[in-house]
Design an enzyme around this catalytic site. Structure first.
Site, PDB file in Angstrom:
ATOM      1  N   GLU A 250       0.892  -1.172   0.000  1.00  0.00           N
ATOM      2  CA  GLU A 250       0.000   0.000   0.000  1.00  0.00           C
ATOM      3  C   GLU A 250       0.923   1.212   0.000  1.00  0.00           C
ATOM      4  O   GLU A 250       1.490   1.556   1.035  1.00  0.00           O
ATOM      5  CB  GLU A 250      -0.886  -0.001   1.253  1.00  0.00           C
ATOM      6  CG  GLU A 250      -1.875  -1.145   1.340  1.00  0.00           C
ATOM      7  CD  GLU A 250      -3.086  -0.966   0.442  1.00  0.00           C
ATOM      8  OE1 GLU A 250      -3.205   0.092  -0.207  1.00  0.00           O
ATOM      9  OE2 GLU A 250      -3.907  -1.890   0.386  1.00  0.00           O
ATOM     10  N   CYS A 284      -2.062   9.116   2.443  1.00  0.00           N
ATOM     11  CA  CYS A 284      -1.771   8.581   1.105  1.00  0.00           C
ATOM     12  C   CYS A 284      -2.840   8.992   0.102  1.00  0.00           C
ATOM     13  O   CYS A 284      -2.545   9.346  -1.024  1.00  0.00           O
ATOM     14  CB  CYS A 284      -1.656   7.065   1.174  1.00  0.00           C
ATOM     15  SG  CYS A 284      -3.106   6.267   1.893  1.00  0.00           S
TER      16      CYS A 284
HETATM   17  P1  NAD Z   1       8.738   4.688   4.367  1.00  0.00           P
HETATM   18  O1  NAD Z   1       8.649   3.882   3.127  1.00  0.00           O
HETATM   19  O2  NAD Z   1       9.909   5.563   4.550  1.00  0.00           O
HETATM   20  O3  NAD Z   1       8.708   3.750   5.667  1.00  0.00           O
HETATM   21  C1  NAD Z   1       7.648   2.855   5.907  1.00  0.00           C
HETATM   22  C2  NAD Z   1       8.134   1.714   6.783  1.00  0.00           C
HETATM   23  O4  NAD Z   1       9.100   0.950   6.063  1.00  0.00           O
HETATM   24  C3  NAD Z   1       8.813   2.131   8.080  1.00  0.00           C
HETATM   25  O5  NAD Z   1       8.383   1.255   9.103  1.00  0.00           O
HETATM   26  C4  NAD Z   1      10.281   1.933   7.776  1.00  0.00           C
HETATM   27  O6  NAD Z   1      11.089   1.702   8.924  1.00  0.00           O
HETATM   28  C5  NAD Z   1      10.241   0.697   6.888  1.00  0.00           C
HETATM   29  N1  NAD Z   1      11.410   0.501   6.014  1.00  0.00           N
HETATM   30  C6  NAD Z   1      12.287   1.422   5.553  1.00  0.00           C
HETATM   31  N2  NAD Z   1      13.206   0.853   4.743  1.00  0.00           N
HETATM   32  C7  NAD Z   1      12.898  -0.468   4.685  1.00  0.00           C
HETATM   33  C8  NAD Z   1      13.447  -1.586   3.977  1.00  0.00           C
HETATM   34  N3  NAD Z   1      14.508  -1.461   3.177  1.00  0.00           N
HETATM   35  N4  NAD Z   1      12.836  -2.778   4.113  1.00  0.00           N
HETATM   36  C9  NAD Z   1      11.732  -2.929   4.884  1.00  0.00           C
HETATM   37  N5  NAD Z   1      11.183  -1.908   5.586  1.00  0.00           N
HETATM   38  C10 NAD Z   1      11.744  -0.692   5.481  1.00  0.00           C
HETATM   39  O7  NAD Z   1       7.366   5.490   4.428  1.00  0.00           O
HETATM   40  P2  NAD Z   1       6.967   6.652   5.424  1.00  0.00           P
HETATM   41  O8  NAD Z   1       7.746   7.857   5.029  1.00  0.00           O
HETATM   42  O9  NAD Z   1       7.027   6.127   6.810  1.00  0.00           O
HETATM   43  O10 NAD Z   1       5.414   6.839   5.071  1.00  0.00           O
HETATM   44  C11 NAD Z   1       4.919   7.742   4.132  1.00  0.00           C
HETATM   45  C12 NAD Z   1       4.499   7.015   2.868  1.00  0.00           C
HETATM   46  O11 NAD Z   1       3.533   6.007   3.156  1.00  0.00           O
HETATM   47  C13 NAD Z   1       3.830   7.956   1.873  1.00  0.00           C
HETATM   48  O12 NAD Z   1       4.338   7.711   0.588  1.00  0.00           O
HETATM   49  C14 NAD Z   1       2.357   7.539   1.938  1.00  0.00           C
HETATM   50  O13 NAD Z   1       1.620   7.855   0.787  1.00  0.00           O
HETATM   51  C15 NAD Z   1       2.473   6.083   2.201  1.00  0.00           C
HETATM   52  N6  NAD Z   1       1.216   5.552   2.738  1.00  0.00           N
HETATM   53  C16 NAD Z   1       0.435   4.753   1.953  1.00  0.00           C
HETATM   54  C17 NAD Z   1      -0.789   4.280   2.416  1.00  0.00           C
HETATM   55  C18 NAD Z   1      -1.683   3.402   1.557  1.00  0.00           C
HETATM   56  O14 NAD Z   1      -2.590   2.780   2.095  1.00  0.00           O
HETATM   57  N7  NAD Z   1      -1.480   3.324   0.266  1.00  0.00           N
HETATM   58  C19 NAD Z   1      -1.214   4.630   3.696  1.00  0.00           C
HETATM   59  C20 NAD Z   1      -0.395   5.441   4.477  1.00  0.00           C
HETATM   60  C21 NAD Z   1       0.825   5.894   3.981  1.00  0.00           C
END
Ligand code: NAD
Length: 479
Positions: A250, A284
């Site tokens: 997502e 998002c």
């Molecule tokens: P991010 O991708 O930086 O981090 C998300 C999670 O991934 C964190 O827990 C982080 O520690 C982990 N992570 C980071 N690197 C990783 C790796 N290499 N392997 C596995 N896990 C890893 O995202 P963010 O900045 O925390 O969140 C914002 C983003 O989330 C925005 O783009 C937003 O649109 C999206 N989002 C999407 C939805 C949806 O339902 N489509 C909902 C909420 C947020």
């Protein structure tokens, strides 16, 4: 402004492994985005702790899988009740670590509990099909084993609760990792589950991005459900490919809302404003590009600007505050980079953003940006902050093309009283969800997810539940 923080202790945050509280040796500070100052220590899981959590989840799996669905449903309902009962404490922690106003934190928690109850009422039937000769085939849907869930920092509780609901209701067991920026309320969820779920069914660990990577590499985890950015989603998928883990992704969005000229701009402006600036623009599926037909462009911009000026930006514990800070220093920097580009754009007009904001913390005043260049970052990228580009259009076919000319495909909306025309336009949007006369919202009974780079798979509804299960075909014939 009066900031009264509820007296909640911020010491003793523990991980949940195998039904017990685990205090790690390593820890790191969690920052309050309203001050930029650390306020709590969060445990940081070691690789060995991840192995213990996955082993516990694996041991717990057969009994949880074989438990009657009513047993799993009842446990999730008890858990939702426990979360509701803990709303005061959880919302105080959520506002402190995430920044959102306290009433929005409360709302997130009660919606999360209600969505858990409703998702776990969905019937999950076995299907009976016939082959071309009319012989019966049963298609059962079976859980996969240990699921790893990774969540972001914008809506920590609703996303964590959604992943717990999907994984546990379908009979999987779970290892859940929140964002390192907002781990604390999610750690409390893990502790609330002790005594409600059998040991090992729900494990919650905290740690930096590396912990997420270890999860995607772990041989015993069968599926990763990930919510976060497109950039990280691609890394998750690449890493999961090594062990052919199933993935639900997502990811981000750059949602367009298209407003046709028959609307009353003053009447719809508050709804568009809320759809764009909810959670300081950090959602998002928020409106991230607003396309407005020429005759209503000026009055709608004026009304949105007026609403932007009315917002009270500040600490989420101040009851007068209607918009909190952006969540972290990196996001604050990104929003300012995008804004700086807008300020250099000769054709863009920046409206709003005039109110006083606290000097400390990651506060950004909301701004409506009229007519930025189509190629500027505020239009082409997901800023994830309180900046809304508003673009004028004359030709509806052209605007649909512009709305679709993005690598994202999460959701979008059309606003008009002509519902037949709106339905046609909504069907032409390349998105997972197209709304008419509303924007933002999810429901446990309706599938949600993105096309293109906004994701893979769906969550919510039977379709979403089946993304946590494998079809298993059984064919019985007489000897
Ligand atoms: P991010 O991708 O930086 O981090 C998300 C999670 O991934 C964190 O827990 C982080 O520690 C982990 N992570 C980071 N690197 C990783 C790796 N290499 N392997 C596995 N896990 C890893 O995202 P963010 O900045 O925390 O969140 C914002 C983003 O989330 C925005 O783009 C937003 O649109 C999206 N989002 C999407 C939805 C949806 O339902 N489509 C909902 C909420 C947020």
């Amino acid at each position: 402004m009066t900031v009264v923080r509820p007296s909640v202790s911020h010491s003793g945050y523990a991980q949940t492994i195998d039904g017990a509280a685990v205090f790690s040796e390593a820890s790191y500070p969690v920052i309050n985005p309203a001050t930029g100052v650390p306020f709590a220590d969060c445990p940081s899981a070691s690789k060995e702790e991840l192995d213990r959590a996955v082993a516990a989840a694996s041991r717990a799996f057969p009994a949880w899988r074989d438990a009657d669905v009513q047993v799993r449903r009842a446990a999730l309902h008890r858990f939702a009740d426990a979360v509701d009962a803990e709303q005061d404490g959880l919302s105080a922690v959520l506002t402190m670590e995430q920044g959102k106003p306290l009433n929005r934190a409360r709302d997130e928690i009660s919606r999360a509990a209600e969505q858990m109850r409703r998702l776990s009422l969905i019937d999950m039937p076995t299907e009976t099909l016939q082959d071309s000769a009319g012989r019966p085939f049963d298609v059962q849907y079976r859980p996969m084993g240990v699921v790893g869930a990774i969540t972001p920092w914008n809506m920590p509780i609703i996303l964590a609760m959604s992943k717990i609901s999907h994984a546990l209701y379908t009979g999987n067991t779970l290892v859940l990792k929140p964002s390192p920026y907002t781990p604390l309320a999610t750690l409390r969820l893990g502790q609330l589950g002790i005594g409600i779920f059998p040991p090992g069914v729900l494990n919650v660990l905290a740690g930096p991005d590396e912990l997420g990577r270890w999860m995607t590499e772990h041989a015993t985890i069968s599926k990763i459900t990930f919510t976060g950015s497109v950039r990280t989603g691609k890394k998750v998928m690449a890493s999961a490919a090594e062990t052919l883990k199933r993935v639900t992704l997502e990811l981000g969005g750059n949602d367009a809302a298209i407003v046709l000229k028959d609307v009353d701009p003053v009447a719809i402006a508050p709804r568009l404003f809320a759809g764009a600036f909810v959670n300081s623009g950090q959602v998002c599926m928020a409106i991230k590009r607003l396309y407005v037909e020429a005759p209503v462009f000026e009055p709608l911009c004026a009304e949105l600007a007026r609403l932007a000026k009315e917002v009270t930006v500040g600490d989420g514990f101040d009851p007068e505050v209607t918009m909190g800070p952006v969540q972290n220093a990196m996001q604050y920097r990104i929003v300012h980079e995008v804004l700086d580009e807008v300020l250099r754009d000769p054709q863009a007009q920046v409206l709003g953003g005039t109110q006083q904001i606290p000097a400390q913390g990651y506060f950004v005043a909301p701004r409506v940006i009229a007519q930025p260049a189509q190629t500027s970052r505020v239009v082409t990228e997901e800023t994830f902050g309180p900046l809304l580009p508003v673009l004028k259009f004359d030709d509806v076919d052209e605007v649909i093309e512009k709305a679709n000319s993005t690598r994202y495909g999460l959701s979008g909306s059309v606003w008009t009283g002509d519902l037949a025309r709106a339905t046609d336009l909504a069907q032409r949007m390349d998105v997972g969800t197209a709304w008419v006369n509303h924007h933002v919202g999810s429901d446990p009974c309706v599938p949600f997810g993105g096309t293109k780079e906004s994701g893979i798979g769906r969550e919510n509804s039977l379709l979403g539940l089946r993304h946590y299960m494998e079809p298993h075909v059984v064919s019985v014939r007489p000897l």
